[in-house]
Design a protein around this motif. Structure first.
Motif, short mmCIF file in Angstrom:
data_model
loop_
_atom_site.label_atom_id
_atom_site.label_comp_id
_atom_site.label_asym_id
_atom_site.label_seq_id
_atom_site.Cartn_x
_atom_site.Cartn_y
_atom_site.Cartn_z
N PRO A 118 24.63 6.48 -38.52
CA PRO A 118 25.12 6.47 -39.90
C PRO A 118 25.69 7.82 -40.29
CG PRO A 118 22.77 6.79 -39.91
CD PRO A 118 23.17 6.68 -38.46
N ARG A 119 26.42 7.85 -41.40
CA ARG A 119 26.89 9.13 -41.91
C ARG A 119 25.70 9.98 -42.32
NH1 ARG A 119 30.80 12.26 -44.46
NH2 ARG A 119 29.91 13.47 -46.16
N GLY A 120 25.79 11.25 -42.01
CA GLY A 120 24.72 12.17 -42.36
C GLY A 120 23.75 12.43 -41.23
N ALA A 121 23.94 11.75 -40.08
CA ALA A 121 22.96 11.89 -38.99
C ALA A 121 23.42 12.87 -37.92
CB ALA A 121 22.68 10.52 -38.36
N ILE A 122 24.72 12.96 -37.65
CA ILE A 122 25.23 13.86 -36.62
C ILE A 122 26.37 14.68 -37.23
CG2 ILE A 122 26.37 14.07 -34.38
CD1 ILE A 122 25.01 11.53 -33.51
N ARG A 144 35.28 20.27 -39.02
CA ARG A 144 33.84 20.03 -39.00
C ARG A 144 33.54 18.88 -39.94
NH1 ARG A 144 34.13 25.36 -41.23
NH2 ARG A 144 34.28 25.29 -43.50
N GLY A 145 32.41 18.20 -39.68
CA GLY A 145 32.01 17.09 -40.54
C GLY A 145 31.05 16.16 -39.83
N TYR A 146 30.62 15.11 -40.56
CA TYR A 146 29.75 14.09 -39.99
C TYR A 146 30.59 13.09 -39.20
CZ TYR A 146 25.87 15.62 -42.96
OH TYR A 146 24.88 16.36 -43.56
N VAL A 147 30.10 12.67 -38.06
CA VAL A 147 30.81 11.69 -37.24
C VAL A 147 30.08 10.35 -37.30
CG1 VAL A 147 31.80 13.39 -35.68
CG2 VAL A 147 29.58 12.42 -35.15
N THR A 148 30.85 9.28 -37.38
CA THR A 148 30.35 7.91 -37.27
C THR A 148 31.33 7.13 -36.40
OG1 THR A 148 31.54 7.04 -39.20
CG2 THR A 148 29.39 8.08 -39.60
N LEU A 149 31.09 5.83 -36.29
CA LEU A 149 31.97 4.99 -35.49
C LEU A 149 33.36 4.92 -36.10
CD1 LEU A 149 32.26 3.03 -33.09
CD2 LEU A 149 31.51 1.19 -34.61
N PHE A 150 33.44 4.84 -37.43
CA PHE A 150 34.73 4.66 -38.11
C PHE A 150 35.17 5.91 -38.88
CE2 PHE A 150 32.93 0.33 -37.84
CZ PHE A 150 33.92 -0.26 -37.06
N SER A 151 34.47 6.99 -38.74
CA SER A 151 34.82 8.21 -39.46
C SER A 151 34.75 9.39 -38.49
CB SER A 151 33.88 8.43 -40.65
OG SER A 151 34.23 9.62 -41.34
N PRO A 152 35.83 9.63 -37.73
CA PRO A 152 35.81 10.76 -36.80
C PRO A 152 36.09 12.08 -37.50
CG PRO A 152 37.91 9.63 -36.68
CD PRO A 152 37.06 8.85 -37.65
N VAL A 153 35.78 13.14 -36.80
CA VAL A 153 36.18 14.49 -37.22
C VAL A 153 37.43 14.83 -36.42
CG1 VAL A 153 35.55 16.92 -37.20
CG2 VAL A 153 33.87 15.20 -37.86
N THR A 154 38.54 15.12 -37.11
CA THR A 154 39.80 15.31 -36.42
C THR A 154 40.48 16.61 -36.85
OG1 THR A 154 41.10 14.13 -38.10
CG2 THR A 154 40.14 12.82 -36.32
N TRP A 155 41.35 17.09 -35.99
CA TRP A 155 42.28 18.17 -36.29
C TRP A 155 43.64 17.76 -35.76
CZ3 TRP A 155 45.59 20.97 -33.28
CH2 TRP A 155 46.22 22.06 -33.89
N PRO A 156 44.72 17.89 -36.55
CA PRO A 156 44.78 18.57 -37.84
C PRO A 156 44.81 17.64 -39.05
CG PRO A 156 46.98 18.36 -36.94
CD PRO A 156 46.05 17.67 -35.97
N PHE A 162 31.63 19.54 -45.16
CA PHE A 162 30.46 20.41 -45.13
C PHE A 162 29.21 19.53 -45.09
CE2 PHE A 162 33.79 22.98 -46.96
CZ PHE A 162 33.63 24.20 -46.33
N PRO A 163 28.16 19.96 -44.41
CA PRO A 163 27.01 19.08 -44.21
C PRO A 163 26.27 18.70 -45.48
CG PRO A 163 26.53 21.30 -43.43
CD PRO A 163 27.99 21.27 -43.74
N THR A 164 26.33 19.53 -46.52
CA THR A 164 25.58 19.23 -47.73
C THR A 164 26.37 18.40 -48.74
OG1 THR A 164 26.24 21.39 -48.59
CG2 THR A 164 24.08 21.24 -47.54
N LEU A 165 27.60 18.03 -48.40
CA LEU A 165 28.36 17.15 -49.29
C LEU A 165 27.88 15.72 -49.11
CD1 LEU A 165 32.01 18.49 -48.92
CD2 LEU A 165 30.38 18.93 -50.76
#
Length: 304
Positions: A118-122, A144-156, A162-165
């Motif tokens: 889930p979001r918030g776990a990794i 940077r950010g939380y990764v899930t199956l449907f929400s990757p962390v990408t550039w650019p 941020f982890p506390t958001l």
């Protein structure tokens, strides 16, 4: 057939096509270069540069994330480099470095291939290491950010997170039953923040005559930040279920429940800092009294 004398031909003249209508297109405002095209990326990586993926996880068991790196090589071909990172160890930081070919860095994508994340776990942090091994290695933050199956962390493409958001990882946390005559307590991990949505616990009082008063406390380094006092006093030989939650009215409810439920309010949108303690302090708690079935509904943000 020949025409009769003194007569003229009555035949229609042959069809003649109409002249074409002239059309003039306005000149194009944009032209495209077919050669000497500038590169699609301003980030050129050399053989000594590496992609570093730092990860931080809520899970104690191992999961993995996939890293896809796209490069435009000097010969004009596009190379896709796929890597896998093992994530494990609750509230611990890990990192993996990946060498690349020389070329233009087009994109970096980090995602989880497992639906149960889930979001918030990794949380991952992606950086580019430059001049590696030169003694003055530089780090360029990419995303940077939380990764899930449907929400990757990408550039650019995506802005960094941020982890506390919010939102964070929502789950039910259980607490083991303490010994008889002892209050229960749980400490928040030093690398996490909790938003406490609800707390539920059962107190069974023994035959010893006394009125017990259940108090929920949020404590940091021995300093009490908040007391949530249950208004009804529980007498001997009773089993009551205590519920603490944001915005509820303090009362003793018995409708629709075989066991009386004590409802007590806590602050709305309550976030607790890393290392804080959630505990009960029950006044007049007797030696044979027992707290059981202790559960907390929390939203967790990793604090890294």
């Amino acid at each position: 057939m020949a025409n009769l004398p003194g007569t003229s031909a009555l035949l229609n003249p042959p069809a003649v096509p109409e002249p074409s209508v002239g059309y003039q297109r306005p000149p194009a405002l944009i032209t495209y270069a077919e050669g000497d095209v500038p590169p699609p990326s301003a980030l050129y990586v050399g053989l000594n540069d590496q992609i570093r993926v730092m990860q931080f996880s809520h899970f104690s068991s191992q999961f993995f994330v996939q890293v896809d790196i796209r490069l435009l090589l000097p010969d004009g071909t596009i190379q896709i480099q796929s890597e896998f990172v093992v994530v494990g160890g609750a509230y611990t930081t890990g990192q993996n470095d990946f060498k690349m070919a020389e070329g233009f860095l087009l994109s970096v994508d980090v995602r989880s291939n497992q639906a149960q994340v889930p979001r918030g776990a990794i949380f991952v942090n992606v950086v580019l290491l430059r001049n590696l091994g030169s003694g003055n290695t530089m780090q360029l933050a990419l995303s940077r950010g939380y990764v899930t199956l449907f929400s990757p962390v990408t550039w650019p493409a995506l802005p960094p997170d941020f982890p506390t958001l919010k939102p964070g990882n929502i789950f039910v946390q259980t607490v083991g039953n303490p010994a008889a005559g002892v209050d229960w307590t749980i400490a928040i991990n030093g690398n996490a923040r909790w938003r406490v949505a609800a707390i539920r616990a059962t107190l069974t009082t023994a035959v010893a005559v006394a009125n017990r008063s259940a108090i929920l406390q949020f404590v940091q380094a021995g300093n009490i930040a908040y007391n949530a006092c249950a208004a009804p006093n529980q007498a001997a030989s009773l089993t009551w279920v205590y519920n603490w939650g944001a915005g509820v009215t303090t009362l003793l409810a018995t409708v629709g429940a075989g066991t009386p439920n004590v409802e007590t309010s806590t602050p709305v949108d309550l976030w607790l800092a890393p290392g804080m303690t959630i505990q009960t302090v029950t006044q007049n708690l007797q030696a044979a009294d027992q707290w059981t079935t202790i559960t907390l509904l929390v939203e967790e943000s990793l604090d890294v």
